[in-house]
Design a protein around this motif. Structure first.
Motif, PDB file in Angstrom:
ATOM      1  N   THR A 173      -4.581   2.245  -2.669  1.00  0.00           N
ATOM      2  CA  THR A 173      -4.481   1.351  -1.878  1.00  0.00           C
ATOM      3  C   THR A 173      -4.295   1.551  -0.394  1.00  0.00           C
ATOM      4  O   THR A 173      -3.199   2.316  -0.239  1.00  0.00           O
ATOM      5  CB  THR A 173      -3.936   0.002  -2.288  1.00  0.00           C
ATOM      6  OG1 THR A 173      -2.349   0.189  -2.215  1.00  0.00           O
ATOM      7  CG2 THR A 173      -4.287  -0.192  -3.632  1.00  0.00           C
ATOM      8  N   ASP A 189      -4.295  -0.404   3.761  1.00  0.00           N
ATOM      9  CA  ASP A 189      -4.674  -1.516   4.767  1.00  0.00           C
ATOM     10  C   ASP A 189      -4.529  -2.697   3.707  1.00  0.00           C
ATOM     11  O   ASP A 189      -5.428  -3.525   4.081  1.00  0.00           O
ATOM     12  CB  ASP A 189      -6.063  -1.075   5.098  1.00  0.00           C
ATOM     13  CG  ASP A 189      -6.381  -2.203   6.455  1.00  0.00           C
ATOM     14  OD1 ASP A 189      -5.492  -2.496   7.197  1.00  0.00           O
ATOM     15  OD2 ASP A 189      -7.638  -2.665   6.559  1.00  0.00           O
ATOM     16  N   ALA A 190      -3.457  -2.794   3.374  1.00  0.00           N
ATOM     17  CA  ALA A 190      -3.179  -4.347   2.722  1.00  0.00           C
ATOM     18  C   ALA A 190      -3.013  -5.428   3.797  1.00  0.00           C
ATOM     19  O   ALA A 190      -2.391  -5.198   4.646  1.00  0.00           O
ATOM     20  CB  ALA A 190      -1.947  -4.122   1.906  1.00  0.00           C
ATOM     21  N   TYR A 240      -7.264  -5.531   0.285  1.00  0.00           N
ATOM     22  CA  TYR A 240      -6.882  -4.009   0.598  1.00  0.00           C
ATOM     23  C   TYR A 240      -8.371  -3.185   0.498  1.00  0.00           C
ATOM     24  O   TYR A 240      -9.164  -3.621  -0.114  1.00  0.00           O
ATOM     25  CB  TYR A 240      -5.930  -3.538  -0.039  1.00  0.00           C
ATOM     26  CG  TYR A 240      -5.832  -3.804  -1.380  1.00  0.00           C
ATOM     27  CD1 TYR A 240      -6.524  -2.955  -2.491  1.00  0.00           C
ATOM     28  CD2 TYR A 240      -5.245  -4.894  -1.956  1.00  0.00           C
ATOM     29  CE1 TYR A 240      -6.637  -3.293  -3.698  1.00  0.00           C
ATOM     30  CE2 TYR A 240      -5.096  -5.321  -3.113  1.00  0.00           C
ATOM     31  CZ  TYR A 240      -5.765  -4.509  -4.262  1.00  0.00           C
ATOM     32  OH  TYR A 240      -5.835  -4.543  -5.493  1.00  0.00           O
ATOM     33  N   ALA A 265       0.815  -1.280   0.111  1.00  0.00           N
ATOM     34  CA  ALA A 265      -0.015   0.192   0.136  1.00  0.00           C
ATOM     35  C   ALA A 265       0.813   1.396   0.157  1.00  0.00           C
ATOM     36  O   ALA A 265       0.433   2.497  -0.405  1.00  0.00           O
ATOM     37  CB  ALA A 265      -1.050  -0.017   1.116  1.00  0.00           C
TER      38      ALA A 265
END
Length: 157
Positions: A32, A34-35, A51, A26
């Protein structure tokens, strides 16, 4: 198909360390956040990350699956965005003297992006890649030692 290169003034080893670290995803992939792991051991083929992705106030769940992994050389991903469809993203890294040439090649596979692919959407992909590669260069530069190379990244044209 959007293809964009960037010269990163760090070794291929340092570039690969960032690409193969799911926790850094991220940081360099535009849109993106919060992977987290979804399946398997990133970046083994078949492994996946989930994500949240979005632009402005709009957010969608996303998922990226590793389709091809050649450690230190190539990472091919399939990004899934629900009803928005899927895209193939290939990241190739090549030694370039003491530095690394990174080439990103992305094209839509399914969904509206695949059906409506045109010059306008291609231009948007190029803008996204420009920012993504700047992010990647910054993350790699911060991760690499100063002895690796002194001067940072030079954007591709």
């Amino acid at each position: 198909m959007a293809v964009r290169p960037v010269l990163i003034r760090r070794s291929p080893t340092v570039v690969w360390e960032v690409l193969s670290d799911r926790r850094r995803y991220a940081e360099w992939v535009v849109g993106t956040r919060d992977a987290r792991p979804s399946h398997g051991d990133w970046p083994e083929p078949g492994s996946a990350l989930r994500y949240e992705m979005g632009v402005g106030p709009w957010r969608l769940p996303g998922r990226t699956v590793v389709r091809v992994c050649e450690p230190g050389r190539r990472l091919e991903l399939e990004a899934e965005a629900g009803r928005m469809g899927t895209a193939r993203i290939a990241v190739e890294i090549r030694p370039w003297g003491a530095d690394t040439l990174v080439i990103v090649d992305e094209h839509p596979l399914t969904g509206p992006g695949g059906r409506l692919h045109n010059a306008f959407s291609e231009a948007l992909l190029h803008q996204r890649h420009r920012r993504m590669l700047r992010n990647l260069a910054s993350v790699v530069e911060a991760a690499g030692s100063t002895a690796d190379s002194p001067s940072g990244a030079v954007s591709g044209r």
